[in-house]
Write a protein that holds these residues in place. Structure first.
Motif, short mmCIF file in Angstrom:
data_model
loop_
_atom_site.label_atom_id
_atom_site.label_comp_id
_atom_site.label_asym_id
_atom_site.label_seq_id
_atom_site.Cartn_x
_atom_site.Cartn_y
_atom_site.Cartn_z
N GLY A 97 0.96 -1.29 -0.13
CA GLY A 97 -0.04 -0.16 0.11
C GLY A 97 0.77 1.45 0.20
N LEU A 98 0.21 2.39 0.35
CA LEU A 98 0.79 3.75 0.30
C LEU A 98 1.64 3.68 1.60
N GLN A 99 2.91 3.79 1.46
CA GLN A 99 3.75 3.98 2.81
C GLN A 99 4.40 5.44 2.71
N SER A 100 4.75 5.69 4.05
CA SER A 100 5.60 6.90 4.07
C SER A 100 7.04 6.69 3.44
N GLY A 101 7.21 7.90 2.76
CA GLY A 101 8.42 7.95 1.77
C GLY A 101 9.68 8.19 2.65
N GLY A 102 9.75 8.51 4.04
CA GLY A 102 10.98 8.59 4.71
C GLY A 102 11.62 9.89 4.62
N GLU A 103 12.73 9.93 4.83
CA GLU A 103 13.37 11.39 4.88
C GLU A 103 14.91 10.94 3.71
N TRP A 104 15.20 12.03 3.13
CA TRP A 104 16.41 12.09 2.54
C TRP A 104 17.39 13.38 2.30
N LYS A 105 18.44 13.12 3.27
CA LYS A 105 18.98 14.54 3.23
C LYS A 105 18.39 15.57 4.08
N GLY A 106 17.52 15.08 5.09
CA GLY A 106 17.04 15.99 5.84
C GLY A 106 15.53 16.34 5.52
N GLU A 107 15.39 16.03 4.18
CA GLU A 107 14.02 16.43 3.67
C GLU A 107 13.08 15.32 3.43
N LYS A 108 11.81 15.48 3.93
CA LYS A 108 10.76 14.52 3.80
C LYS A 108 10.47 14.12 2.36
N LYS A 109 10.47 12.73 1.86
CA LYS A 109 9.86 12.34 0.80
C LYS A 109 8.58 12.42 0.78
N PRO A 110 7.81 12.26 -0.41
CA PRO A 110 6.41 12.20 -0.55
C PRO A 110 6.06 10.62 -0.36
N PRO A 111 4.96 10.43 0.09
CA PRO A 111 4.38 8.87 0.34
C PRO A 111 4.77 8.17 -1.18
N VAL A 112 4.67 6.95 -1.10
CA VAL A 112 4.84 6.10 -2.12
C VAL A 112 4.31 4.70 -2.00
N ASN A 113 3.52 4.13 -2.99
CA ASN A 113 3.07 2.77 -2.90
C ASN A 113 4.32 1.70 -3.10
N LYS A 114 4.16 0.80 -2.13
CA LYS A 114 5.38 -0.27 -2.34
C LYS A 114 4.85 -1.59 -2.56
N ILE A 115 5.59 -2.51 -2.85
CA ILE A 115 5.41 -4.05 -2.64
C ILE A 115 6.72 -4.68 -2.16
N HIS A 116 6.17 -5.78 -1.68
CA HIS A 116 7.47 -6.94 -1.16
C HIS A 116 7.59 -7.70 -1.97
N VAL A 117 8.58 -8.04 -2.56
CA VAL A 117 8.79 -9.35 -3.37
C VAL A 117 9.68 -10.19 -2.98
N THR A 118 9.66 -11.62 -3.10
CA THR A 118 10.45 -12.62 -2.89
C THR A 118 10.73 -13.50 -3.76
N TYR A 119 12.16 -13.48 -3.84
CA TYR A 119 12.82 -14.58 -4.92
C TYR A 119 13.15 -15.98 -4.09
N GLU A 120 12.86 -17.10 -4.85
CA GLU A 120 13.18 -18.46 -4.37
C GLU A 120 14.52 -18.83 -5.06
N LEU A 121 15.55 -19.26 -4.56
CA LEU A 121 16.69 -19.53 -5.13
C LEU A 121 16.59 -20.95 -5.42
N VAL A 122 16.75 -21.52 -6.65
CA VAL A 122 16.22 -22.93 -6.99
C VAL A 122 17.43 -23.63 -6.75
N ASP A 123 18.56 -23.42 -6.60
CA ASP A 123 19.71 -24.41 -6.40
C ASP A 123 20.31 -24.18 -5.10
N CYS A 124 19.95 -23.51 -3.89
CA CYS A 124 20.74 -23.16 -2.78
C CYS A 124 19.28 -23.40 -1.59
N PHE A 125 19.84 -24.36 -0.72
CA PHE A 125 18.86 -24.58 0.16
C PHE A 125 19.28 -24.30 1.49
#
Length: 240
Positions: free
Chosen positions: A37-65
């Motif tokens: 969803g729409l998350q806080s953009g945080g800060e960069w060099k002391g300035e607040k960044k605008p909110p931004v939509n985010k996703i959480h992605v996961t990769y499955e390593l096929v030959d590493c267990f």
């Protein structure tokens, strides 16, 4: 001791501490896409960044267990690596989300639909990062996986794919996510009044109004009441 139990990491009886993934290139498949969803953009060099939509992605390593207590690979437990991505339109070609997407769907067959590319193959370059005296494995780069004689068709996913979309939330998928991801989703700036909030809190049931009992008709005949004189209508003060 932490008073908030969410901060206590419970390790099962069979938990085995895993080594940090070495810096290398790993064949992988996209196994999860979670809408944060729409998350806080945080800060960069002391300035607040605008909110931004985010996703959480996961990769499955096929030959590493994962390794068991004897150092043997557990073949039904492949290693996973995740990252959060800020979402921007396809025209932002330098955005990390679009660089990742173009590696996972090089021919753009799914027209930038992340839900449709879950299960696709790619290469994940692991990078290591130190923080507070501890080393972590991060996603450094994602590139297309090209099938050649040296790179045969990639093995299928071991785990089932998972997609969570806040626009059409599936409560079973949501409740299957780790608590810290659930908390992150509920902290999004558009959670209040959202379909997910309604599902989690439950819509209040409407109370059924009792139907009025029919009045008993009076016995015998009654004289009709005289009709009142019609009253004059008052003018509208607001001038409508």
């Amino acid at each position: 001791m932490a008073l908030n139990t969410r901060k206590i990491k419970t390790k099962g009886k069979n938990f085995v501490e895993q080594d940090v993934l070495p810096v290398d290139n790993y064949p992988a498949r996209l196994v999860q896409v979670i809408d944060l969803g729409l998350q806080s953009g945080g800060e960069w060099k002391g300035e607040k960044k605008p909110p931004v939509n985010k996703i959480h992605v996961t990769y499955e390593l096929v030959d590493c267990f994962m390794l068991d207590k004897d150092g043997e690979e557990v073949l039904d437990k492949p290693r996973w690596l995740s990252e959060d991505l800020n979402m921007f339109g396809p025209d932002a070609d330098k955005a990390k989300c679009n660089q990742r997407y173009n590696a996972i769907d090089p021919e753009c067959l799914q027209d930038y639909d992340w839900a449709a590319v879950v299960g696709n193959s790619c290469n994940v370059m692991v990078a290591q990062k130190e923080s507070k005296g501890k080393t972590y494995a991060n996603v450094g780069l994602v590139t297309p996986y090209v099938v050649t004689k040296r790179n045969p068709e990639m093995a299928p996913l071991v785990n089932p794919t998972k997609v969570f979309n806040l626009e059409f939330p599936d409560i079973e998928v949501f409740e299957s996510l780790p608590n810290w991801i659930q908390d992150k989703i509920k902290a999004n700036l558009e959670f209040k009044g959202s379909p997910l909030q309604a599902l989690l809190e439950g819509a209040p049931e409407e109370e059924e109004e009792d139907e009025p009992e029919p009045e008993e008709k009076p016995k015998g005949r009654k004289k009709a009441a005289p009709k009142p004189e019609p009253e004059e209508e008052e003018g509208d003060d607001e001038g409508w």
